[in-house]
Design a protein around this motif. Structure first.
Motif, PDB file in Angstrom:
ATOM      1  N   LYS A   2       0.842  -1.193   0.000  1.00 37.30           N
ATOM      2  CA  LYS A   2       0.000   0.000   0.000  1.00 37.30           C
ATOM      3  C   LYS A   2       0.877   1.243   0.000  1.00 37.30           C
ATOM      4  N   LEU A   3       0.326   2.331  -0.466  1.00 35.36           N
ATOM      5  CA  LEU A   3       1.040   3.600  -0.397  1.00 35.36           C
ATOM      6  C   LEU A   3       1.206   4.007   1.058  1.00 35.36           C
ATOM      7  N   SER A   4       2.267   4.711   1.341  1.00 35.94           N
ATOM      8  CA  SER A   4       2.550   5.114   2.722  1.00 35.94           C
ATOM      9  C   SER A   4       1.588   6.211   3.182  1.00 35.94           C
ATOM     10  N   ASN A   5       1.469   6.345   4.482  1.00 30.37           N
ATOM     11  CA  ASN A   5       0.678   7.435   5.055  1.00 30.37           C
ATOM     12  C   ASN A   5       1.261   8.785   4.655  1.00 30.37           C
ATOM     13  N   SER A   6       2.586   8.857   4.561  1.00 32.58           N
ATOM     14  CA  SER A   6       3.247  10.094   4.161  1.00 32.58           C
ATOM     15  C   SER A   6       2.826  10.495   2.748  1.00 32.58           C
ATOM     16  N   PHE A   7       2.838   9.544   1.827  1.00 32.17           N
ATOM     17  CA  PHE A   7       2.413   9.848   0.461  1.00 32.17           C
ATOM     18  C   PHE A   7       0.931  10.176   0.416  1.00 32.17           C
ATOM     19  N   SER A   8       0.130   9.419   1.120  1.00 29.08           N
ATOM     20  CA  SER A   8      -1.307   9.679   1.157  1.00 29.08           C
ATOM     21  C   SER A   8      -1.581  11.101   1.645  1.00 29.08           C
ATOM     22  N   GLY A   9      -0.875  11.509   2.680  1.00 25.93           N
ATOM     23  CA  GLY A   9      -1.042  12.867   3.209  1.00 25.93           C
ATOM     24  C   GLY A   9      -0.591  13.929   2.223  1.00 25.93           C
ATOM     25  N   ALA A  10       0.519  13.679   1.538  1.00 26.31           N
ATOM     26  CA  ALA A  10       1.016  14.640   0.548  1.00 26.31           C
ATOM     27  C   ALA A  10       0.038  14.767  -0.614  1.00 26.31           C
ATOM     28  N   LEU A  11      -0.461  13.640  -1.106  1.00 21.02           N
ATOM     29  CA  LEU A  11      -1.410  13.673  -2.219  1.00 21.02           C
ATOM     30  C   LEU A  11      -2.724  14.322  -1.815  1.00 21.02           C
ATOM     31  N   ARG A  12      -3.199  13.990  -0.627  1.00 20.50           N
ATOM     32  CA  ARG A  12      -4.445  14.593  -0.139  1.00 20.50           C
ATOM     33  C   ARG A  12      -4.304  16.111  -0.050  1.00 20.50           C
ATOM     34  N   THR A  13      -3.192  16.571   0.511  1.00 20.15           N
ATOM     35  CA  THR A  13      -2.977  18.005   0.678  1.00 20.15           C
ATOM     36  C   THR A  13      -2.880  18.706  -0.678  1.00 20.15           C
ATOM     37  N   PHE A  14      -2.114  18.131  -1.590  1.00 22.23           N
ATOM     38  CA  PHE A  14      -1.993  18.704  -2.932  1.00 22.23           C
ATOM     39  C   PHE A  14      -3.358  18.760  -3.612  1.00 22.23           C
ATOM     40  N   SER A  15      -4.115  17.680  -3.525  1.00 24.12           N
ATOM     41  CA  SER A  15      -5.444  17.624  -4.146  1.00 24.12           C
ATOM     42  C   SER A  15      -6.381  18.669  -3.563  1.00 24.12           C
ATOM     43  N   TYR A  16      -6.347  18.823  -2.250  1.00 23.53           N
ATOM     44  CA  TYR A  16      -7.212  19.800  -1.589  1.00 23.53           C
ATOM     45  C   TYR A  16      -6.918  21.211  -2.109  1.00 23.53           C
ATOM     46  N   ALA A  50       2.785  12.946  -9.621  1.00 24.87           N
ATOM     47  CA  ALA A  50       3.051  11.539  -9.304  1.00 24.87           C
ATOM     48  C   ALA A  50       4.400  11.080  -9.843  1.00 24.87           C
ATOM     49  N   ASN A  51       4.811  11.578 -10.994  1.00 22.01           N
ATOM     50  CA  ASN A  51       6.082  11.180 -11.578  1.00 22.01           C
ATOM     51  C   ASN A  51       7.274  11.782 -10.837  1.00 22.01           C
ATOM     52  N   VAL A  52       7.114  12.963 -10.284  1.00 20.29           N
ATOM     53  CA  VAL A  52       8.233  13.689  -9.674  1.00 20.29           C
ATOM     54  C   VAL A  52       8.407  13.367  -8.194  1.00 20.29           C
ATOM     55  N   ILE A  53       7.321  13.090  -7.490  1.00 22.97           N
ATOM     56  CA  ILE A  53       7.424  12.878  -6.047  1.00 22.97           C
ATOM     57  C   ILE A  53       8.315  11.672  -5.742  1.00 22.97           C
ATOM     58  N   ASN A  63      10.191  15.110  -1.230  1.00 27.31           N
ATOM     59  CA  ASN A  63      10.199  16.340  -2.036  1.00 27.31           C
ATOM     60  C   ASN A  63       8.803  16.826  -2.405  1.00 27.31           C
ATOM     61  N   ALA A  64       7.902  16.859  -1.458  1.00 22.91           N
ATOM     62  CA  ALA A  64       6.508  17.233  -1.758  1.00 22.91           C
ATOM     63  C   ALA A  64       6.413  18.622  -2.382  1.00 22.91           C
ATOM     64  N   LYS A  65       7.110  19.592  -1.854  1.00 24.44           N
ATOM     65  CA  LYS A  65       7.016  20.964  -2.370  1.00 24.44           C
ATOM     66  C   LYS A  65       7.595  21.071  -3.778  1.00 24.44           C
ATOM     67  N   TYR A  66       8.687  20.358  -4.033  1.00 25.61           N
ATOM     68  CA  TYR A  66       9.268  20.366  -5.378  1.00 25.61           C
ATOM     69  C   TYR A  66       8.303  19.709  -6.368  1.00 25.61           C
ATOM     70  N   ALA A  67       7.694  18.595  -5.982  1.00 27.76           N
ATOM     71  CA  ALA A  67       6.728  17.928  -6.856  1.00 27.76           C
ATOM     72  C   ALA A  67       5.548  18.855  -7.141  1.00 27.76           C
TER      73      ALA A  67
END
Length: 108
Positions: A2-16, A50-53, A63-67
């Motif tokens: 499964k995807l990590s909680n860290s990635f899930s949180g980063a994707l959720r925040t970016f999506s929001y 998704a490709n850069v993170i 690298n959430a901010k860079y992505a």
């Protein structure tokens, strides 16, 4: 796996922030109308993200901010053709990968 909680949180925040119109890297750009009118532009933004993170071996986002910046620079240029993306995208950053199968490989 499964995807990590860290990635899930980063994707959720970016999506929001993308959906709310408050993405900090897109201040002054009216991009919300693209969701209904130009969905392929939004698709490309999320593909770049998704490709850069990058994640470490424990699944922590490195690298959430860079992505976010690389992804939203695409949309900024899409809306403002005078904006120059630096450095220019490499092919791997903008690749649209194949979608998953229409039927899940596992069921619960």
């Amino acid at each position: 796996m499964k995807l990590s909680n860290s990635f899930s949180g980063a994707l959720r925040t970016f999506s929001y922030f993308m959906a709310s119109g408050n993405q900090s890297t897109l201040k002054g750009i009216d991009y919300l109308s693209l969701y209904g009118e130009e969905p392929s532009a939004i698709e490309q933004v999320f593909a770049i993200y998704a490709n850069v993170i990058e994640l470490d071996v424990n699944g922590q986002v490195l690298n959430a901010k860079y992505a976010e910046k690389r992804a939203t620079d695409y949309l900024r240029q899409y809306c403002d053709s005078s904006f120059i993306i630096e450095p220019p995208y490499e092919d791997w950053e903008i690749t649209l990968h194949n979608p998953p199968p229409k039927i899940d490989l596992i069921t619960k």
